[in-house]
Design a protein around this motif. Structure first.
Motif, mmCIF file in Angstrom:
data_model
loop_
_atom_site.group_PDB
_atom_site.id
_atom_site.type_symbol
_atom_site.label_atom_id
_atom_site.label_comp_id
_atom_site.label_asym_id
_atom_site.label_seq_id
_atom_site.Cartn_x
_atom_site.Cartn_y
_atom_site.Cartn_z
ATOM 1 N N ASN A 169 91.130 45.627 -14.533
ATOM 2 C CA ASN A 169 92.255 44.726 -14.782
ATOM 3 C C ASN A 169 93.508 45.121 -14.020
ATOM 4 O OD1 ASN A 169 90.856 43.077 -16.620
ATOM 5 N ND2 ASN A 169 91.098 44.640 -18.187
ATOM 6 N N TYR A 170 93.339 45.881 -12.959
ATOM 7 C CA TYR A 170 94.470 46.301 -12.128
ATOM 8 C C TYR A 170 94.874 45.145 -11.223
ATOM 9 C CZ TYR A 170 96.912 48.727 -8.373
ATOM 10 O OH TYR A 170 97.836 49.115 -7.442
ATOM 11 N N HIS A 171 96.042 44.591 -11.472
ATOM 12 C CA HIS A 171 96.523 43.452 -10.687
ATOM 13 C C HIS A 171 97.964 43.681 -10.263
ATOM 14 C CE1 HIS A 171 92.930 41.257 -11.719
ATOM 15 N NE2 HIS A 171 93.182 41.434 -13.006
ATOM 16 N N GLY A 172 98.148 44.513 -9.257
ATOM 17 C CA GLY A 172 99.473 44.688 -8.682
ATOM 18 C C GLY A 172 100.435 45.515 -9.504
ATOM 19 N N THR A 173 99.951 46.259 -10.459
ATOM 20 C CA THR A 173 100.817 47.135 -11.230
ATOM 21 C C THR A 173 101.256 48.291 -10.333
ATOM 22 O OG1 THR A 173 99.484 46.580 -13.154
ATOM 23 C CG2 THR A 173 100.990 48.403 -13.406
ATOM 24 N N ASN A 174 102.350 48.887 -10.677
ATOM 25 C CA ASN A 174 102.879 50.001 -9.899
ATOM 26 C C ASN A 174 101.821 51.104 -9.759
ATOM 27 O OD1 ASN A 174 104.407 51.961 -8.712
ATOM 28 N ND2 ASN A 174 105.995 51.979 -10.281
ATOM 29 N N ASP A 175 101.591 51.560 -8.536
ATOM 30 C CA ASP A 175 100.559 52.571 -8.277
ATOM 31 C C ASP A 175 100.841 53.893 -8.980
ATOM 32 O OD1 ASP A 175 99.026 50.885 -6.748
ATOM 33 O OD2 ASP A 175 99.961 51.486 -4.853
ATOM 34 N N ALA A 176 102.101 54.250 -9.117
ATOM 35 C CA ALA A 176 102.440 55.504 -9.798
ATOM 36 C C ALA A 176 102.053 55.441 -11.271
ATOM 37 C CB ALA A 176 103.930 55.791 -9.654
ATOM 38 N N ILE A 177 102.245 54.304 -11.887
ATOM 39 C CA ILE A 177 101.877 54.142 -13.295
ATOM 40 C C ILE A 177 100.357 54.229 -13.452
ATOM 41 C CG2 ILE A 177 101.857 52.525 -15.239
ATOM 42 C CD1 ILE A 177 104.594 51.531 -14.219
ATOM 43 N N ILE A 178 99.625 53.607 -12.547
ATOM 44 C CA ILE A 178 98.163 53.658 -12.587
ATOM 45 C C ILE A 178 97.683 55.095 -12.386
ATOM 46 C CG2 ILE A 178 96.052 52.903 -11.429
ATOM 47 C CD1 ILE A 178 97.367 50.772 -13.167
ATOM 48 N N ALA A 179 98.271 55.817 -11.446
ATOM 49 C CA ALA A 179 97.882 57.209 -11.207
ATOM 50 C C ALA A 179 98.132 58.064 -12.445
ATOM 51 C CB ALA A 179 98.641 57.771 -10.013
ATOM 52 N N LEU A 180 99.259 57.883 -13.092
ATOM 53 C CA LEU A 180 99.551 58.634 -14.312
ATOM 54 C C LEU A 180 98.594 58.257 -15.437
ATOM 55 C CD1 LEU A 180 103.460 58.624 -14.370
ATOM 56 C CD2 LEU A 180 101.937 60.543 -13.894
ATOM 57 N N ALA A 181 98.249 56.978 -15.510
ATOM 58 C CA ALA A 181 97.320 56.522 -16.554
ATOM 59 C C ALA A 181 95.931 57.108 -16.366
ATOM 60 C CB ALA A 181 97.250 54.994 -16.560
ATOM 61 N N PHE A 182 95.567 57.439 -15.143
ATOM 62 C CA PHE A 182 94.269 58.061 -14.889
ATOM 63 C C PHE A 182 94.320 59.582 -15.005
ATOM 64 C CE2 PHE A 182 93.113 54.038 -12.690
ATOM 65 C CZ PHE A 182 91.941 53.788 -13.391
ATOM 66 N N PHE A 183 95.400 60.202 -14.562
ATOM 67 C CA PHE A 183 95.467 61.660 -14.515
ATOM 68 C C PHE A 183 95.831 62.309 -15.847
ATOM 69 C CE2 PHE A 183 95.791 61.033 -9.901
ATOM 70 C CZ PHE A 183 94.821 61.926 -9.509
ATOM 71 N N ILE A 184 96.801 61.780 -16.553
ATOM 72 C CA ILE A 184 97.279 62.429 -17.774
ATOM 73 C C ILE A 184 96.188 62.544 -18.842
ATOM 74 C CG2 ILE A 184 98.891 62.225 -19.709
ATOM 75 C CD1 ILE A 184 100.991 61.311 -17.662
#
Length: 124
Positions: free
Chosen positions: A77-92
């Motif tokens: 469901n990734y549709h143009g969301t900020n890449d930094a937020i996505i990276a944090l959502a995967f890493f944390i």
């Protein structure tokens, strides 16, 4: 089992740190993959085999399944969301679970040893 698990996890964390130094972000991803795979399989085996610290490992396993399902949903469901937020959502969540399971393994490893007990054969 506990000795192998503890030693392999420690080695994977050290290898991930080295990969991070030499390969930057890609090294972190490679290390994260191997740490996560090892810990997930170890957690499944420990919960099925009814080993020590089963309750804590069952918590880890449940949280891991939730994190994997959330990551799968987020990836689809990734549709143009900020890449930094996505990276944090995967890493944390991934690294939080990795540290949590390492602490469980650390406690399991040192719970079996009699190190640091003064005169263990005398019961006072």
């Amino acid at each position: 089992m506990r000795y192998i698990d503890f030693k392999v996890q420690t080695g994977l964390f050290v290898a991930t740190a080295l990969l991070l130094v030499f390969l930057s972000g890609y090294g972190l991803l490679i290390g994260q993959f191997f740490i996560g795979t090892w810990q997930f399989l170890s957690s499944v085996i420990s919960v099925i085999a009814y080993r020590d610290f089963r309750k804590m490992k069952a918590w880890h396993l449940g949280l891991s399944v939730i994190a994997l399902a959330s990551s799968y949903w987020l990836g689809n469901n990734y549709h143009g969301t900020n890449d930094a937020i996505i990276a944090l959502a995967f890493f944390i969540p991934c690294w939080s679970l990795a540290i949590f399971y390492y602490v469980i393994t650390w406690r399991w490893y040192y719970a079996a040893s009699d190190r640091g007990k003064f005169l263990p054969n005398i019961s006072f």
